[in-house]
Design an enzyme around this catalytic site. Structure first.
Site, PDB file in Angstrom:
ATOM      1  N   SER A   1       0.815  -1.217   0.000  1.00 44.23           N
ATOM      2  CA  SER A   1       0.000   0.000   0.000  1.00 44.23           C
ATOM      3  C   SER A   1       0.849   1.267   0.000  1.00 44.23           C
ATOM      4  CB  SER A   1      -0.895   0.008   1.236  1.00 44.23           C
ATOM      5  OG  SER A   1      -1.605   1.231   1.306  1.00 44.23           O
TER       6      SER A   1
HETATM    7  C1  LIG Z   1      -5.587   6.374   0.830  1.00 49.36           C
HETATM    8  C2  LIG Z   1      -5.957   4.959   1.019  1.00 49.36           C
HETATM    9  C3  LIG Z   1      -6.362   4.447   2.184  1.00 49.36           C
HETATM   10  C4  LIG Z   1      -6.554   5.177   3.425  1.00 49.36           C
HETATM   11  O1  LIG Z   1      -6.824   6.372   3.431  1.00 49.36           O
HETATM   12  O2  LIG Z   1      -6.459   4.529   4.473  1.00 49.36           O
HETATM   13  C5  LIG Z   1      -5.824   4.067  -0.172  1.00 49.36           C
HETATM   14  C6  LIG Z   1      -4.492   3.389  -0.316  1.00 49.36           C
HETATM   15  O3  LIG Z   1      -4.537   2.639  -1.477  1.00 49.36           O
HETATM   16  P1  LIG Z   1      -3.451   1.527  -1.762  1.00 49.36           P
HETATM   17  O4  LIG Z   1      -3.939   0.845  -2.994  1.00 49.36           O
HETATM   18  O5  LIG Z   1      -3.385   0.628  -0.563  1.00 49.36           O
HETATM   19  O6  LIG Z   1      -2.157   2.210  -2.018  1.00 49.36           O
END
Ligand SMILES: C/C(=C\C(=O)O)CCOP(=O)(O)O
Length: 130
Positions: free
Chosen positions: A61
Site C-alpha cells: 500500500s
Molecule cells: C488512501 C488509502 C487508504 C486510506 O486512506 O487509508 C488508499 C491506499 O490505497 P493503496 O492501494 O493501498 O495504495
C-alpha cells in the site's frame, strides 16, 4: 565508497540490516516498535529501528509512506535506507521523514548484515566504516 543515486538528502551512520525481499511498511512493520511483523518475511521479528535498511525496494500500500513518517515521529525508524531500485512508496516516506536514502548502488558485495556504513543521501554515496 559505493556510488549510488541520491533519493533523500541527509547523512547518517548505522549498522546494516539486509533483506533480499521487498518490505510492505503497512502491515509489515510495527510502527510502535520498528519490528518486522509480516509473518512471511525473512526479517520477521527483527527490529529496523536505528539500522540502515538495505532492501530491493518497497511493495504494498501507498500508505506505507505514512507508516515510515509515523516511525520517524515514534523514534522507531531506520537511520537510513538503501534500495536496489527505489519506488515511490519508500522514496516518498524517506523524503518526508528526513531519512537519508539512496538507490542503485554500484556494488553490493560489502553490504552485509551488521557492517557499519554511512549513507550520504545528498551526495549519493555509501561509505563503509567497518
Ligand atoms: C488512501 C488509502 C487508504 C486510506 O486512506 O487509508 C488508499 C491506499 O490505497 P493503496 O492501494 O493501498 O495504495
Amino acid at each position: 565508497m559505493i556510488d549510488c543515486r541520491n533519493i533523500a538528502k541527509g547523512k547518517e551512520k548505522g549498522e546494516l540490516i539486509v533483506s533480499s525481499e521487498p518490505i510492505s511498511f503497512l502491515g509489515g512493520v510495527d510502527p510502535e516498535t520498528g519490528i518486522i511483523i509480516d509473518p512471511n518475511h525473512e526479517l520477521k521479528g527483527k527490529c529496523i529501528k536505528d539500522k540502515v535498511l538495505f532492501i530491493p525496494g518497497g511493495k504494498g500500500s501507498t500508505v506505507g509512506s505514512y507508516v515510515i513518517f509515523q516511525m520517524k515521529k515514534n523514534n522507531t525508524a531506520p537511520k537510513a535506507i538503501i534500495c536496489l531500485n527505489a519506488e515511490p512508496i519508500i522514496a516518498t516516506g524517506a523524503i518526508m521523514s528526513d531519512i537519508p536514502m539512496v538507490d542503485s548502488p554500484s556494488s553490493t558485495k560489502e553490504l552485509k548484515n551488521d557492517v557499519l556504513v554511512e549513507v550520504d543521501g545528498s551526495g549519493g554515496k555509501i561509505n563503509i566504516l567497518g
